[in-house]
Every structure is written in structure tokens, then in C-alpha cells.
Design a protein around this motif. Structure first.
Motif, short mmCIF file in Angstrom:
data_model
loop_
_atom_site.label_atom_id
_atom_site.label_comp_id
_atom_site.label_asym_id
_atom_site.label_seq_id
_atom_site.Cartn_x
_atom_site.Cartn_y
_atom_site.Cartn_z
N MET A 19 59.76 25.51 -17.23
CA MET A 19 59.10 26.86 -18.22
C MET A 19 57.36 26.65 -17.37
SD MET A 19 57.67 25.79 -22.29
CE MET A 19 56.63 24.01 -22.07
N LYS A 20 56.81 27.68 -16.82
CA LYS A 20 55.40 27.38 -16.88
C LYS A 20 54.44 26.63 -17.67
CE LYS A 20 52.29 30.17 -13.97
NZ LYS A 20 51.77 31.55 -13.71
N PRO A 21 53.79 25.38 -16.58
CA PRO A 21 52.32 24.95 -17.10
C PRO A 21 51.50 25.87 -18.28
CG PRO A 21 52.66 24.25 -15.11
CD PRO A 21 53.69 25.42 -14.85
N ASN A 22 51.38 25.22 -18.80
CA ASN A 22 49.50 26.17 -19.18
C ASN A 22 48.44 25.42 -18.96
OD1 ASN A 22 50.67 24.74 -21.18
ND2 ASN A 22 49.01 25.05 -22.50
N TYR A 23 48.44 24.51 -17.79
CA TYR A 23 47.28 23.66 -17.46
C TYR A 23 47.57 23.96 -15.89
CZ TYR A 23 51.03 20.16 -17.35
OH TYR A 23 51.75 19.58 -16.52
N SER A 24 46.37 24.17 -14.92
CA SER A 24 46.31 23.28 -13.63
C SER A 24 46.91 22.24 -13.55
CB SER A 24 44.70 24.11 -13.79
OG SER A 24 44.33 23.41 -12.09
N GLN A 78 38.51 22.12 -19.37
CA GLN A 78 39.42 23.13 -18.61
C GLN A 78 40.51 22.23 -19.11
OE1 GLN A 78 38.83 26.23 -18.81
NE2 GLN A 78 40.44 25.89 -19.50
N ASP A 133 43.96 23.35 -22.10
CA ASP A 133 44.63 24.20 -22.08
C ASP A 133 45.70 23.02 -22.59
OD1 ASP A 133 42.85 26.09 -20.48
OD2 ASP A 133 43.33 24.63 -18.36
N GLN A 149 44.87 20.75 -24.91
CA GLN A 149 44.87 21.18 -26.17
C GLN A 149 44.39 18.87 -27.17
OE1 GLN A 149 47.03 23.48 -29.25
NE2 GLN A 149 45.71 25.54 -27.82
#
Length: 295
Positions: free
Chosen positions: A1-6, A42, A46, A48
Motif C-alpha cells: 500500500m502506498k504511504p500517504n506521507y512523504s 506536514q 499526513d 494524523q
């Protein structure tokens, strides 16, 4: 799953957590303090999650921040180690070079170059593979390959080094008076050294060509030059020998030169290697060392 943060923001977080200071982390990362602070905010947005507690004097990891740091810092340390290894490969003369070469030229012609190179660069290792078979040099993971004749390999650079001629030799007591032209070789005992078949001969003056296929009177088949020359000097038959090895033996009277007006077509010894621009330093040094030797 692609992470939702950098992941780069996560790297910034690890730098802050390691140093315990936004100012020091910003300096080590080479970015403005305001940019670093924005990127940490940020990341927390991302995820939370709150990763850091800040006050005027220090930065403290939250419980979840400690968990992220402990699991993430090892990954970035490993990436840094990989970067350092790649940097050393490109800019420092060390490591292993895998080399493929024909048995004959590798053993009797190139080996002094290999030894001199190792003496000059003590932190470099050579892994030499000698074979007269046309191996798949890319599949075998070779860095450099030497080949005599037909050197074309897709996406590899072929650097011509030296032209080699083969000549015919026999035992000094062998009666070769009747062998005045290549076709007169038929019926005489011969020794084959694979893969040098047929014997491609050219008259030095007239340019006449003759391909002799030694399929009659073959007494011995080998794939190594020392076996070939020893068999010739024993008197077993006539052999097709590279000139750089045959001429000194002829001068010493160890063998006779059969058909001295004939020799093989020039066969070129070439050095093959990949992209000039993205080679590790050790490979670039080796290539330049070999080129200088043949200059």
C-alpha cells in the motif's frame, strides 16, 4: 500500500529526533529552519499523529514518535550506508572486478597486465575467469571481457587492443619439405586447439587465401595453448599457434615454422566493457591501465 506521507519528510523527522534540535537538524540537512518546521508539521498532518512536543528550549518525542523513530532510523541509516558504498564504488579504487578472457591470451598474454594492476592498486581484487567458450558475459556478471575475433556484444563497447596472427609449427625433426602450399597439409598429422578451426591462412606476398579444415589425420584435440605447444614439441603433429607464442620458440629452435610465407588473417584482441560514463572507479582504472599498456 502506498504511504500517504512523504518519506523525505520522515527522513527530516528522524534528523530532528536524532539531534533533539530543529536548528541542528536544519543545519545537517542543509535546509532553512522554517522549511524543516513546515515539513514536520506536514508529516504529522499526513499521519494524523503528534510525533514531537516542542517548547522554547528542546524537542521531546511523543510515545508514538519514539516508535516511528526507532523503526525508521534504521532504514535511513541503511540507505546512507548504501549511498556511501555507491560513492566509494564510483570515486575510490577498491572492490572486485570480474573479468573474462580466453584461456590462451589470458594465461600467456594478459596475466602480466593483471598482476601489474594488482600491485599498483592493493585495494582492488580481480576475479578472473578463463574460457575459450563464448560465455554470456552479461548474464555471468562480468565487468570486463577480452575476446579474440567477433567481439560484438549488444550494448557493450569493444576496444581493439592488438592484432594477432597464427602460424603453423611442427617438431624440428618433422619432414615438412613436401608442404609447399596449404593444400599439401592434407595427410600430415595435426593437433587442433579449439576454437581455432578452420586454419585461415593468407599468403604474405600474393594475398591468396586458403582455409584448411584439419579433419583428416587429427591426432589430438585440446583447448589450451600449453598442451598444444607441448604436443608439437613432442612430435605428435602440426599445430596452429599464435605468433606471439610461436616466434620465440622458432627462434630458440624448439619448433619449425611450417609454410613461413603463410599466416592467419589478423584476429583482433578486444576489450569489452559497459557504459563509459557510469563505471565504478575500479573498472575505469582497469580499463585505462590496459589501454595504456597497449598504446
Amino acid at each position: 500500500m502506498k504511504p500517504n506521507y512523504s518519506l523525505d519528510d520522515l527522513r527530516c523527522f528522524c534528523a530532528v529526533a536524532r539531534s533533539g534540535s530543529f536548528k541542528e537538524a536544519a543545519q545537517s540537512l542543509g535546509m532553512p529552519l522554517s522549511t524543516l518546521s513546515r515539513r514536520i508539521r506536514q508529516l504529522e498532518t499526513d499521519l494524523q499523529l503528534r510525533l514531537l512536543n516542542r517548547d522554547a528550549h528542546r524537542v521531546i518525542l511523543t510515545s508514538i514518535g519514539e516508535q516511528y523513530f526507532e523503526r525508521s532510523v534504521a532504514l535511513f541509516d541503511e540507505l546512507n550506508n548504501i549511498d556511501e558504498d555507491l560513492h566509494r564504488d564510483k570515486y575510490q579504487p577498491q572492490g572486485k572486478i570480474r573479468i573474462s578472457a580466453p584461456i590462451n591470451s589470458g594465461t600467456h598474454f594478459l596475466r602480466s597486465i593483471f598482476y601489474d594492476f594488482l600491485l599498483q592498486y592493493p585495494d582492488i581484487q580481480l576475479d578472473l575467469s578463463f574460457s575459450n567458450s563464448l560465455i554470456d558475459i552479461e548474464a555471468e556478471g562480468m565487468d570486463v571481457a577480452f575476446r579474440v575475433g567477433n567481439p560484438v556484444v549488444e550494448n557493450w563497447i569493444a576496444r581493439p587492443l592488438k592484432h594477432i596472427h597464427f602460424i603453423l609449427c611442427s617438431h624440428p625433426d618433422c619432414d615438412i619439405s613436401s608442404i609447399t602450399t596449404p593444400d599439401k597439409l592434407c595427410g600430415h598429422p595435426t593437433i587442433i586447439c579449439r576454437p581455432m578451426i578452420p586454419w585461415q591462412l593468407v599468403h604474405k606476398t600474393t594475398g591468396e587465401e586458403f582455409d584448411y579444415h584439419p579433419n583428416k589425420g587429427v591426432r589430438l584435440e585440446v583447448d589450451e595453448l600449453m598442451l598444444l605447444t607441448h604436443a608439437i614439441k613432442t612430435g605428435i603433429g602440426i599445430g596452429y599457434v599464435p605468433d606471439y607464442f610461436a616466434l620465440p620458440m622458432i627462434a630458440r629452435g624448439e619448433v619449425n615454422h611450417v609454410l613461413p610465407d603463410w599466416s592467419s588473417k589478423a584476429r583482433t584482441l578486444s576489450m569489452l566493457y559497459r557504459d563509459r560514463d557510469h563505471l565504478p572507479m575500479r573498472v575505469r582504472l582497469f580499463i585505462e591501465f590496459v589501454k595504456l599498456h597497449f598504446k
